[in-house]
Write a protein that holds these residues in place. Structure first.
Motif, mmCIF file in Angstrom:
data_model
loop_
_atom_site.group_PDB
_atom_site.id
_atom_site.type_symbol
_atom_site.label_atom_id
_atom_site.label_comp_id
_atom_site.label_asym_id
_atom_site.label_seq_id
_atom_site.Cartn_x
_atom_site.Cartn_y
_atom_site.Cartn_z
ATOM 1 N N MET A 1 114.012 1.452 -15.999
ATOM 2 C CA MET A 1 112.599 1.193 -15.752
ATOM 3 C C MET A 1 112.464 0.208 -14.605
ATOM 4 O O MET A 1 113.195 -0.750 -14.503
ATOM 5 C CB MET A 1 111.964 0.599 -17.016
ATOM 6 C CG MET A 1 110.506 0.258 -16.841
ATOM 7 S SD MET A 1 109.926 -0.690 -18.256
ATOM 8 C CE MET A 1 110.352 0.461 -19.545
ATOM 9 N N THR A 2 111.515 0.457 -13.751
ATOM 10 C CA THR A 2 111.284 -0.449 -12.635
ATOM 11 C C THR A 2 110.314 -1.540 -13.025
ATOM 12 O O THR A 2 109.303 -1.299 -13.642
ATOM 13 C CB THR A 2 110.699 0.321 -11.444
ATOM 14 O OG1 THR A 2 111.628 1.323 -11.058
ATOM 15 C CG2 THR A 2 110.458 -0.587 -10.274
ATOM 16 N N ASP A 3 110.645 -2.754 -12.667
ATOM 17 C CA ASP A 3 109.784 -3.897 -12.957
ATOM 18 C C ASP A 3 109.170 -4.379 -11.666
ATOM 19 O O ASP A 3 109.786 -4.333 -10.622
ATOM 20 C CB ASP A 3 110.638 -5.019 -13.581
ATOM 21 C CG ASP A 3 109.810 -6.233 -13.957
ATOM 22 O OD1 ASP A 3 108.605 -6.065 -14.167
ATOM 23 O OD2 ASP A 3 110.381 -7.320 -14.045
ATOM 24 N N HIS A 4 107.944 -4.847 -11.725
ATOM 25 C CA HIS A 4 107.291 -5.458 -10.581
ATOM 26 C C HIS A 4 107.040 -6.900 -10.950
ATOM 27 O O HIS A 4 106.341 -7.173 -11.900
ATOM 28 C CB HIS A 4 105.945 -4.793 -10.283
ATOM 29 C CG HIS A 4 106.070 -3.347 -9.949
ATOM 30 N ND1 HIS A 4 105.830 -2.844 -8.709
ATOM 31 C CD2 HIS A 4 106.420 -2.284 -10.719
ATOM 32 C CE1 HIS A 4 105.990 -1.527 -8.712
ATOM 33 N NE2 HIS A 4 106.346 -1.171 -9.931
ATOM 34 N N GLU A 14 108.329 -4.302 -5.976
ATOM 35 C CA GLU A 14 109.166 -3.513 -6.865
ATOM 36 C C GLU A 14 110.597 -3.938 -6.639
ATOM 37 O O GLU A 14 111.043 -4.053 -5.509
ATOM 38 C CB GLU A 14 108.986 -2.028 -6.563
ATOM 39 C CG GLU A 14 109.866 -1.125 -7.430
ATOM 40 C CD GLU A 14 109.537 0.330 -7.209
ATOM 41 O OE1 GLU A 14 108.350 0.652 -7.132
ATOM 42 O OE2 GLU A 14 110.473 1.128 -7.086
ATOM 43 N N GLU A 94 115.736 -3.588 -20.336
ATOM 44 C CA GLU A 94 114.721 -3.827 -19.311
ATOM 45 C C GLU A 94 115.333 -4.560 -18.117
ATOM 46 O O GLU A 94 116.434 -5.100 -18.193
ATOM 47 C CB GLU A 94 113.567 -4.680 -19.870
ATOM 48 C CG GLU A 94 112.894 -4.128 -21.097
ATOM 49 C CD GLU A 94 112.019 -2.912 -20.847
ATOM 50 O OE1 GLU A 94 112.029 -2.382 -19.708
ATOM 51 O OE2 GLU A 94 111.327 -2.487 -21.788
ATOM 52 N N ARG A 207 101.586 -9.074 -14.411
ATOM 53 C CA ARG A 207 102.453 -8.921 -15.576
ATOM 54 C C ARG A 207 101.788 -9.421 -16.846
ATOM 55 O O ARG A 207 101.066 -10.403 -16.842
ATOM 56 C CB ARG A 207 103.761 -9.701 -15.398
ATOM 57 C CG ARG A 207 104.837 -9.053 -14.537
ATOM 58 C CD ARG A 207 105.268 -7.663 -14.990
ATOM 59 N NE ARG A 207 105.469 -7.533 -16.415
ATOM 60 C CZ ARG A 207 106.594 -7.848 -17.051
ATOM 61 N NH1 ARG A 207 107.619 -8.333 -16.392
ATOM 62 N NH2 ARG A 207 106.696 -7.665 -18.358
ATOM 63 N N ALA A 264 99.284 -0.795 -19.244
ATOM 64 C CA ALA A 264 99.471 -0.618 -17.808
ATOM 65 C C ALA A 264 100.600 -1.480 -17.252
ATOM 66 O O ALA A 264 100.961 -1.346 -16.088
ATOM 67 C CB ALA A 264 98.166 -0.945 -17.072
ATOM 68 N N ASP A 265 101.157 -2.360 -18.083
ATOM 69 C CA ASP A 265 102.221 -3.243 -17.613
ATOM 70 C C ASP A 265 103.439 -2.425 -17.199
ATOM 71 O O ASP A 265 103.825 -1.470 -17.886
ATOM 72 C CB ASP A 265 102.599 -4.223 -18.717
ATOM 73 C CG ASP A 265 103.625 -5.236 -18.270
ATOM 74 O OD1 ASP A 265 103.242 -6.217 -17.606
ATOM 75 O OD2 ASP A 265 104.822 -5.037 -18.579
ATOM 76 N N MET A 266 104.071 -2.799 -16.075
ATOM 77 C CA MET A 266 105.171 -2.012 -15.556
ATOM 78 C C MET A 266 106.446 -2.070 -16.397
ATOM 79 O O MET A 266 107.352 -1.262 -16.202
ATOM 80 C CB MET A 266 105.484 -2.399 -14.108
ATOM 81 C CG MET A 266 105.756 -3.871 -13.879
ATOM 82 S SD MET A 266 104.259 -4.890 -13.869
ATOM 83 C CE MET A 266 103.343 -4.216 -12.496
ATOM 84 N N ALA A 269 104.567 -0.579 -20.533
ATOM 85 C CA ALA A 269 103.673 0.585 -20.571
ATOM 86 C C ALA A 269 104.266 1.760 -21.328
ATOM 87 O O ALA A 269 103.536 2.567 -21.911
ATOM 88 C CB ALA A 269 103.309 1.010 -19.148
ATOM 89 N N ASP A 270 105.593 1.899 -21.340
ATOM 90 C CA ASP A 270 106.205 3.056 -22.001
ATOM 91 C C ASP A 270 106.504 2.791 -23.479
ATOM 92 O O ASP A 270 107.192 3.569 -24.129
ATOM 93 C CB ASP A 270 107.475 3.481 -21.267
ATOM 94 C CG ASP A 270 108.552 2.398 -21.265
ATOM 95 O OD1 ASP A 270 108.232 1.239 -21.618
ATOM 96 O OD2 ASP A 270 109.701 2.708 -20.902
#
Length: 295
Positions: A1-4, A14, A94, A207, A264-266, A269-270
């Motif tokens: 998963m990509t974190d911002h 990113e 993560e 975040r 919506a958090d990067m 969200a999943d």
């Protein structure tokens, strides 16, 4: 998963997951999932109370608490359940983000003398600052899912870090760059428990309020550049965040929280059920956030 994650200028970028993520993923793939649902039929672990709270662990990745607890499902016995269920499997892997302080991206707090400590509100070594904010106790319980039965994981080490109430990360960010507070390592006791005394983190742009953590096989591995078993993040319930951010010093967090959501958090969200802490307490006496960490 990509974190911002944010930078000291508030800009959002990113970031590549990097070596830490790869190591954790490779380790995880070597472990066969054992059909965790239903595995705990014969396992009963006594709840451990800490820091004067009445909380009990009886959940998946989100432990339940006694009366007044928020963030987890109802406990088995109305707040006093002793059953442990880890029915939804491992806590997600993560990104560590751009400010891990573990040597993988610049500074290395894990090499600092005194980094193994339970109270992480103040800096160690040559730094001397103390982070201000609403008191928070972080409680983690580490589980091993790799065997035929789910067991607690005594002796495992957990490195936790988070931003200050202004949203800055020590060792990297703004006025906190010269500090190394809000970072620390603890080893799990015989029942898999460990805890930190800290302050409630702020909410910065982009975040949801969170705490980063890495799990290692032992304190020696954690402080000696050993490979990680898991890297993940803990989330806080929205109602608790709103209560905390109504206090002095968290003014910027009020606006930032309005602009983000868990969905919506990067990172979350999943799905965040396994990472949502169970929280009890109040601003006056401090909060206690508890999370199961099955790996």
């Amino acid at each position: 998963m990509t974190d911002h994650e944010h930078t000291s200028t508030g800009e959002v970028h990113e970031h590549d997951l990097g070596l830490g993520h790869d190591l954790g993923t490779l380790q995880r793939r070597r472990w066969a999932r054992r059909g965790v649902i239903g595995l705990l039929g014969g396992l009963s672990v006594a709840a451990v109370a800490g820091c004067g709270s009445e909380e009990a662990t009886s959940g998946t990745g989100t432990p339940t608490s006694g009366p007044g607890g928020r963030g987890g499902p109802p406990s088995d016995g109305g707040g006093g359940g002793t059953g442990v269920e880890v029915a939804d499997g491992e806590i997600p892997e993560e990104t560590a983000g751009p400010y891990p302080g573990d040597g993988s991206n610049g500074p290395d707090a894990l090499g600092e003398s005194g980094i193994v400590r339970s109270d992480i509100t103040s800096s160690v070594g040559e730094a001397s600052g103390t982070a201000e904010g609403v008191p928070l106790t972080l409680r983690f319980r580490v589980y091993d899912l790799t065997g035929e039965e789910v067991e607690v994981l005594p002796g495992a080490a957990l490195y936790a870090w988070h931003c200050d109430r202004e949203g800055n990360y020590s060792m990297y960010d703004g006025p906190a760059q010269a500090e190394n507070y809000l970072r620390g390592v603890q080893g799990a006791d015989a029942d898999g428990w460990l805890e930190f005394t800290t302050i409630f983190p702020g909410c910065y742009s982009g975040r949801w309020p969170h705490v980063h953590f890495e799990v290692y096989e032992s304190l020696e591995k954690a402080t000696g550049a050993g490979s990680k078993l898991r890297t993940s993040q803990l989330a806080f319930p929205e109602d608790v965040c709103r209560e905390v951010y109504a206090t002095d010093g968290y003014e910027s967090s009020v606006q930032n929280l309005e602009q983000v959501s868990l969905d919506a958090d990067m990172v979350f969200a999943d799905g965040h059920s396994l990472q949502m802490a169970s929280v009890t307490g109040a601003n006056e006496d401090g909060w206690v956030a508890t999370l199961n960490v099955p790996i």
